[in-house]
Design a protein around this motif. Structure first.
Motif, PDB file in Angstrom:
ATOM      1  N   ALA B 182       0.839  -1.213   0.000  1.00  0.00           N
ATOM      2  CA  ALA B 182       0.000   0.000   0.000  1.00  0.00           C
ATOM      3  C   ALA B 182       0.871   1.259   0.000  1.00  0.00           C
ATOM      4  O   ALA B 182       0.558   2.245  -0.683  1.00  0.00           O
ATOM      5  CB  ALA B 182      -0.919   0.011   1.225  1.00  0.00           C
ATOM      6  N   GLN B 183       1.972   1.226   0.729  1.00  0.00           N
ATOM      7  CA  GLN B 183       2.850   2.402   0.776  1.00  0.00           C
ATOM      8  C   GLN B 183       3.529   2.640  -0.571  1.00  0.00           C
ATOM      9  O   GLN B 183       3.648   3.767  -1.034  1.00  0.00           O
ATOM     10  CB  GLN B 183       3.907   2.236   1.875  1.00  0.00           C
ATOM     11  N   LYS B 184       3.949   1.544  -1.201  1.00  0.00           N
ATOM     12  CA  LYS B 184       4.613   1.697  -2.493  1.00  0.00           C
ATOM     13  C   LYS B 184       3.619   2.202  -3.551  1.00  0.00           C
ATOM     14  O   LYS B 184       3.972   3.050  -4.388  1.00  0.00           O
ATOM     15  CB  LYS B 184       5.224   0.367  -2.928  1.00  0.00           C
ATOM     16  N   GLU B 185       2.391   1.710  -3.470  1.00  0.00           N
ATOM     17  CA  GLU B 185       1.356   2.204  -4.402  1.00  0.00           C
ATOM     18  C   GLU B 185       1.096   3.689  -4.178  1.00  0.00           C
ATOM     19  O   GLU B 185       0.882   4.453  -5.125  1.00  0.00           O
ATOM     20  CB  GLU B 185       0.055   1.418  -4.208  1.00  0.00           C
ATOM     21  N   MET B 186       1.111   4.072  -2.921  1.00  0.00           N
ATOM     22  CA  MET B 186       0.903   5.486  -2.571  1.00  0.00           C
ATOM     23  C   MET B 186       2.017   6.340  -3.198  1.00  0.00           C
ATOM     24  O   MET B 186       1.763   7.409  -3.756  1.00  0.00           O
ATOM     25  CB  MET B 186       0.932   5.624  -1.039  1.00  0.00           C
ATOM     26  N   ALA B 187       3.239   5.829  -3.141  1.00  0.00           N
ATOM     27  CA  ALA B 187       4.380   6.552  -3.700  1.00  0.00           C
ATOM     28  C   ALA B 187       4.249   6.672  -5.222  1.00  0.00           C
ATOM     29  O   ALA B 187       4.450   7.751  -5.795  1.00  0.00           O
ATOM     30  CB  ALA B 187       5.682   5.836  -3.332  1.00  0.00           C
ATOM     31  N   GLN B 188       3.888   5.563  -5.889  1.00  0.00           N
ATOM     32  CA  GLN B 188       3.766   5.577  -7.347  1.00  0.00           C
ATOM     33  C   GLN B 188       2.635   6.503  -7.797  1.00  0.00           C
ATOM     34  O   GLN B 188       2.793   7.288  -8.741  1.00  0.00           O
ATOM     35  CB  GLN B 188       3.529   4.155  -7.877  1.00  0.00           C
TER      36      GLN B 188
END
Lengths: 264, 318
Positions: B182-188
């Protein structure tokens, strides 16, 4: 005139160190006021005061972090500063009612700050000479900042009181609204009384003369009469808060509640 | 035969100083157009700092940890400080902060369009630091050598703090990218929204930038918009790779011959739409500034009134 402190809404978890709930109360108090002040960021009445408000917020936030870290250590159950700040509910928070009151206009913010600073400064002076070395060290560092905060809020009390008819009217209104929250600061809870008897926390009654003298001096300069016989609204230090705290915590805790257990 | 300095017109003497890289100071003679250009640019820069407090200020109360809250608040406070130095630098050219603010509030003066984009997730605090401050640094580092002394000196201080902010932004992104799905998706998702608007921060393409030539000649500006944009892409694409993020431009490709990245065309229609006031947050940002100023009027009046009373009493006592 002060009512007795109500019973705690939620009993504090049993802990070996009696200082834990008190340090947590100090942490909550500084954090909540820092949070309120940070809401001004980018919206201050003039750029220099935007900077001053953010500066005070940063000082208080730093102080809160020191207390939370120390509280976590005292508790010894593996909780972190963030667990304590972000994962406790409103009824577990122990800040006095004053600091959770909304910013209102600049006069409200100044009166709230003045009432807090006047107590905070004297409290830290007492704590810095206390027997608990860690607490004394945090107090000593924070005292320098608190002296500046008190100077700033006192000067603004005077400017607003002895400024224009509008500023005076706004200041009077803020005093009429917020003064009732000042009594809670110096009315000890049962836990605080216990710590005072153990000599770990300064006797609040002993802080009052200096606080009252400063108030009298500042209000005289501001040409404002000292409010008398104001009822002391209490409860925050026992976890019984005004309706404002819930909204504040909803915002403060949003990320940690939405994405539990992650590193940021 | 060497021409004596006093034989030259003031304009020629001025240009000779610029060409010799001698700083222009407030009391020196300067062409009116140079003064005006600088007031426009410095005040625009100061306004950008002021308005730039808002999109990041939007996340101070929701920062996910006490440490991040403290860093973010300190950063936004730095921006207020930059605003102060820059307003002071502009004042040395004979304008006043009140006048500059009046121009901001009326819409006459501009500020960086990037701040008209909304901050919608915590990752935006990463992208604003990493990309927006990164672009700002590329624009601003050459300004430390700009021809006008007070501006150059203010920029030295601003740039030091900005590079610190940029590292903090990158570190927010890195933490997200090393975190949960979820955090990586937020970053992308955040990178997807901020990439193109940051490329727009360098301004219109060189062939559509009417002020560039004169500003280069006066050494107010030292690189063209397109040169800086290329530098930015060359710097950021490898950083995005390092983070494991994908830049939202299918045309991004290393060009061996040019020793630079090729990249797609900026959507200039969007650029001009935001410049003209039609970005997502143009209305809110300006409104927030106007409101703070209007609601602060009684406070500023009280401070002046008290200062006047105090001075009058001192005079009587003396």
């Amino acid at each position: 005139m002060s009512a007795t402190q109500p019973e705690p809404a939620v009993a504090a978890a049993p802990t070996a160190n009696p200082l834990f709930p008190f340090v947590l109360q100090l942490a909550d108090t500084s954090l909540i006021l820092a949070h309120r002040l940070s809401e001004w960021c980018g919206h201050g009445p003039v750029l220099e005061q935007d900077l001053a408000l953010a500066n005070i917020a940063l000082d208080l936030l730093g102080e809160a972090r020191s207390y939370y870290q120390y509280a976590a250590e005292l508790e010894g159950r593996g909780r972190t500063e963030d667990d304590l700040a972000y994962l406790r509910s409103a009824v577990e928070y122990r800040n006095p009612l004053l600091v959770e009151q909304p910013n209102g206009d600049f006069a409200y913010t100044i009166v709230r700050q003045f009432l807090f600073d006047n107590f905070h400064y004297q409290l830290l002076k007492g704590l810095k000479d206390g027997p608990d070395t860690q607490l004394a060290a945090i107090a000593e560092k924070s005292l320098k900042e608190a002296a500046y905060h008190l100077k700033w809020s006192s000067e603004w009390m005077i400017r607003l009181g002895d400024g224009t008819p509008e500023s005076r009217q706004r200041l009077d209104k803020a005093i009429a609204t917020l003064w009732r929250f000042s009594g809670e600061l110096t009315t000890p809870t049962a836990a605080e009384t216990n710590l005072q008897e153990l000599g770990l926390v300064p006797d609040y009654a002993a802080l009052l003369p200096a606080m009252q003298a400063h108030t009298a001096h500042v209000l005289a300069e501001a040409t404002v009469p000292v409010p008398e016989g104001v009822f002391a609204q209490q409860g925050g230090k026992s976890g019984r808060h005004s309706e404002h705290l819930g909204y504040l915590l909803t915002e403060l805790q949003y990320m940690q509640r939405t994405y539990p257990g992650l590193t940021w | 035969m060497e021409t004596l300095a006093q034989d030259l017109t003031p304009e020629a003497q001025f240009q000779a100083r610029i060409d010799a890289d001698i700083r222009i100071e407030p009391k020196d003679w300067m062409p009116e157009a140079y003064r005006k250009t600088l007031i426009r640019q410095i005040s625009q820069h100061a306004h950008s700092e002021l308005v730039g407090m808002l999109p990041e200020g939007n996340w101070i109360t929701r920062a996910p940890s006490l440490k991040r809250k403290s860093i973010l608040l300190a950063k936004v406070q730095d921006e207020a400080g930059h605003g102060l130095y820059l307003y002071s630098a502009a004042e040395t050219l004979g304008t006043s902060r009140d006048q500059m603010l009046a121009d901001l509030h009326s819409g006459k003066a501009k500020y960086s369009s990037i701040f008209n984009y909304p901050t919608l997730s915590w990752a935006d605090m990463g992208c604003v630091g990493w990309l927006v401050d990164g672009a700002a640094i590329l624009n601003q580092v050459p300004l430390c050598r700009t021809s006008y002394g007070p501006y150059a000196r203010a920029m030295v201080r601003v740039c030091k703090e900005e590079s610190f902010h940029q590292r903090q932004g990158f570190e927010v992104m890195q933490t997200l990218c090393e975190g949960s799905v979820a955090q990586k998706e937020m970053a992308q998702e955040s990178l997807n929204r901020w990439w193109w608007p940051t490329l727009m921060m360098f301004g219109p393409a060189d062939d559509a930038s009417p002020n560039t030539e004169q500003s280069m000649k006066w050494r107010i500006k030292r690189f063209t918009n397109d040169e800086l944009r290329q530098k930015f892409v060359d710097m950021m694409v490898p950083q995005a790779d390092f983070l494991g993020l994908t830049v939202p431009d299918e045309k991004v490709k290393w060009n061996e011959a040019r020793q630079a990245y090729d990249f797609g065309e900026v959507n200039w229609e969007e650029f001009w739409a935001v410049v003209k006031g039609n970005g997502m947050c143009n209305h809110e940002r300006l409104q927030a500034r106007v409101q703070a100023h209007e609601e602060g009027a009684w406070v500023r009046e009280a401070a002046s009134a008290h200062a006047a009373k105090h001075a009058a009493r001192e005079a009587v006592a003396a």
